[in-house]
Design a protein around this motif. Sequence first.
Motif, PDB file in Angstrom:
ATOM      1  N   PHE A  23     -30.928 -18.276  40.333  1.00 12.48           N
ATOM      2  CA  PHE A  23     -30.055 -17.735  41.382  1.00 12.48           C
ATOM      3  C   PHE A  23     -28.602 -18.101  41.096  1.00 12.48           C
ATOM      4  N   ILE A  24     -28.374 -19.371  40.800  1.00 16.49           N
ATOM      5  CA  ILE A  24     -27.007 -19.840  40.530  1.00 16.49           C
ATOM      6  C   ILE A  24     -26.459 -19.193  39.266  1.00 16.49           C
ATOM      7  N   ASN A  25     -27.261 -19.107  38.212  1.00 15.82           N
ATOM      8  CA  ASN A  25     -26.806 -18.468  36.969  1.00 15.82           C
ATOM      9  C   ASN A  25     -26.414 -17.013  37.195  1.00 15.82           C
ATOM     10  N   ARG A  26     -27.171 -16.310  38.018  1.00 16.71           N
ATOM     11  CA  ARG A  26     -26.904 -14.889  38.252  1.00 16.71           C
ATOM     12  C   ARG A  26     -25.766 -14.632  39.236  1.00 16.71           C
ATOM     13  N   PHE A  27     -25.670 -15.462  40.270  1.00 16.82           N
ATOM     14  CA  PHE A  27     -24.800 -15.090  41.387  1.00 16.82           C
ATOM     15  C   PHE A  27     -23.634 -16.031  41.665  1.00 16.82           C
ATOM     16  N   HIS A  28     -23.486 -17.111  40.920  1.00 15.60           N
ATOM     17  CA  HIS A  28     -22.390 -18.046  41.208  1.00 15.60           C
ATOM     18  C   HIS A  28     -21.022 -17.382  41.033  1.00 15.60           C
ATOM     19  N   LYS A  29     -20.871 -16.599  39.967  1.00 19.33           N
ATOM     20  CA  LYS A  29     -19.573 -15.925  39.762  1.00 19.33           C
ATOM     21  C   LYS A  29     -19.275 -14.942  40.882  1.00 19.33           C
ATOM     22  N   LEU A  30     -20.304 -14.249  41.361  1.00 22.80           N
ATOM     23  CA  LEU A  30     -20.109 -13.308  42.457  1.00 22.80           C
ATOM     24  C   LEU A  30     -19.638 -14.040  43.710  1.00 22.80           C
ATOM     25  N   ILE A  31     -20.292 -15.154  44.018  1.00 26.73           N
ATOM     26  CA  ILE A  31     -19.909 -15.932  45.201  1.00 26.73           C
ATOM     27  C   ILE A  31     -18.486 -16.469  45.032  1.00 26.73           C
ATOM     28  N   SER A  32     -18.198 -17.046  43.881  1.00 25.05           N
ATOM     29  CA  SER A  32     -16.853 -17.593  43.632  1.00 25.05           C
ATOM     30  C   SER A  32     -15.789 -16.507  43.695  1.00 25.05           C
ATOM     31  N   GLY A  33     -16.078 -15.358  43.097  1.00 26.13           N
ATOM     32  CA  GLY A  33     -15.118 -14.250  43.115  1.00 26.13           C
ATOM     33  C   GLY A  33     -14.868 -13.723  44.506  1.00 26.13           C
ATOM     34  N   SER A  34     -15.931 -13.625  45.293  1.00 26.76           N
ATOM     35  CA  SER A  34     -15.779 -13.148  46.672  1.00 26.76           C
ATOM     36  C   SER A  34     -14.965 -14.139  47.497  1.00 26.76           C
ATOM     37  N   VAL A  35     -15.259 -15.412  47.338  1.00 28.05           N
ATOM     38  CA  VAL A  35     -14.532 -16.450  48.079  1.00 28.05           C
ATOM     39  C   VAL A  35     -13.061 -16.468  47.660  1.00 28.05           C
ATOM     40  N   THR A  42      -7.041 -24.022  46.182  1.00 27.63           N
ATOM     41  CA  THR A  42      -7.505 -25.399  46.381  1.00 27.63           C
ATOM     42  C   THR A  42      -8.763 -25.481  47.245  1.00 27.63           C
ATOM     43  N   GLU A  43      -9.091 -24.427  47.951  1.00 28.52           N
ATOM     44  CA  GLU A  43     -10.239 -24.439  48.870  1.00 28.52           C
ATOM     45  C   GLU A  43     -11.449 -23.679  48.329  1.00 28.52           C
ATOM     46  N   ILE A  44     -11.329 -23.050  47.170  1.00 29.72           N
ATOM     47  CA  ILE A  44     -12.414 -22.200  46.668  1.00 29.72           C
ATOM     48  C   ILE A  44     -13.695 -22.989  46.428  1.00 29.72           C
ATOM     49  N   ALA A  45     -13.624 -24.097  45.707  1.00 33.66           N
ATOM     50  CA  ALA A  45     -14.832 -24.853  45.363  1.00 33.66           C
ATOM     51  C   ALA A  45     -15.562 -25.338  46.618  1.00 33.66           C
ATOM     52  N   ASP A  46     -14.820 -25.840  47.585  1.00 33.69           N
ATOM     53  CA  ASP A  46     -15.449 -26.317  48.817  1.00 33.69           C
ATOM     54  C   ASP A  46     -16.099 -25.171  49.591  1.00 33.69           C
ATOM     55  N   THR A  47     -15.430 -24.036  49.621  1.00 38.89           N
ATOM     56  CA  THR A  47     -15.966 -22.893  50.361  1.00 38.89           C
ATOM     57  C   THR A  47     -17.205 -22.329  49.672  1.00 38.89           C
ATOM     58  N   SER A  82     -20.575 -14.283  51.612  1.00 38.63           N
ATOM     59  CA  SER A  82     -19.476 -15.084  51.065  1.00 38.63           C
ATOM     60  C   SER A  82     -18.172 -14.790  51.794  1.00 38.63           C
ATOM     61  N   LYS A  83     -17.930 -13.525  52.074  1.00 37.52           N
ATOM     62  CA  LYS A  83     -16.722 -13.129  52.803  1.00 37.52           C
ATOM     63  C   LYS A  83     -16.710 -13.735  54.200  1.00 37.52           C
ATOM     64  N   ASN A  84     -17.830 -13.650  54.913  1.00 38.47           N
ATOM     65  CA  ASN A  84     -17.892 -14.168  56.278  1.00 38.47           C
ATOM     66  C   ASN A  84     -17.707 -15.679  56.324  1.00 38.47           C
ATOM     67  N   VAL A  85     -18.315 -16.392  55.386  1.00 36.18           N
ATOM     68  CA  VAL A  85     -18.134 -17.848  55.328  1.00 36.18           C
ATOM     69  C   VAL A  85     -16.670 -18.171  55.033  1.00 36.18           C
ATOM     70  N   SER A  86     -16.060 -17.418  54.132  1.00 38.16           N
ATOM     71  CA  SER A  86     -14.650 -17.648  53.780  1.00 38.16           C
ATOM     72  C   SER A  86     -13.736 -17.427  54.976  1.00 38.16           C
ATOM     73  N   LEU A  87     -13.952 -16.333  55.685  1.00 39.88           N
ATOM     74  CA  LEU A  87     -13.103 -16.045  56.844  1.00 39.88           C
ATOM     75  C   LEU A  87     -13.294 -17.096  57.934  1.00 39.88           C
ATOM     76  N   SER A  88     -14.514 -17.532  58.117  1.00 37.08           N
ATOM     77  CA  SER A  88     -14.782 -18.588  59.093  1.00 37.08           C
ATOM     78  C   SER A  88     -14.082 -19.882  58.692  1.00 37.08           C
ATOM     79  N   GLN A  89     -14.153 -20.218  57.424  1.00 35.41           N
ATOM     80  CA  GLN A  89     -13.507 -21.434  56.923  1.00 35.41           C
ATOM     81  C   GLN A  89     -11.985 -21.334  57.041  1.00 35.41           C
ATOM     82  N   THR A  90     -11.438 -20.162  56.849  1.00 29.77           N
ATOM     83  CA  THR A  90      -9.991 -19.961  56.998  1.00 29.77           C
ATOM     84  C   THR A  90      -9.552 -20.288  58.419  1.00 29.77           C
TER      85      THR A  90
END
Length: 188
Positions: A23-35, A42-47, A82-90
């Motif tokens: 899962f991480i190998n396939r989708f980590h870049k997608l999650i990171s890119g979306s975030v 400075t907040e990307i890794a934590d999010t 990923s978008k919803n978590v990012s907006l919530s964290q913002t």
Amino acid sequence: MNKTIREILDGCILADPNAWKEFINRFHKLISGSVAHYMPYTEIADTVQLVYLRLTHDDYQLLRKFKGENINAFVVYLSEVSKNVSLSQTRVIRRIDFREGIGLDETIDVLDERQIPEAFYVEIESKKEIYDQINKLEESDREILILRLKGYKFKEIAEILSEPLGTVLARAKRAKEKLKKIVSKEIK
């Protein structure tokens, strides 16, 4: 071994470490890119970590919620999570900054790093224009270009779509040609 998205998600729900690794190998870049579209650098890794926590929260509720078998539908679903978590964290970050205030040194750093509003507006409008043009394509052409814009390499796209690399490269080339035709028609 190419597992289906359903097999990977079921393995993750059952806490299979190999399924999580895939899962991480396939989708980590997608999650990171979306975030990265919504969060300061400075907040990307934590999010990103918060996205993983949200996926596993409440007995894997969000992974269980996805009932589809289609990898493309899951990519869209995961991007939205990923978008919803990012907006919530913002919103959380803004509340903390408002309550605690920002020190003088941090304020100077923020002011030095901020973008010029006009440049920021032009950048957002350019991205919006590109996505608007891509959305005029058929879904099969659109998916490859969107994955490329999210930072995936062609080899990774081939794995996500379970297609040979040559097929993905040919589809990407045709999609770019179709996009050029659409753009050139609008310019004339």
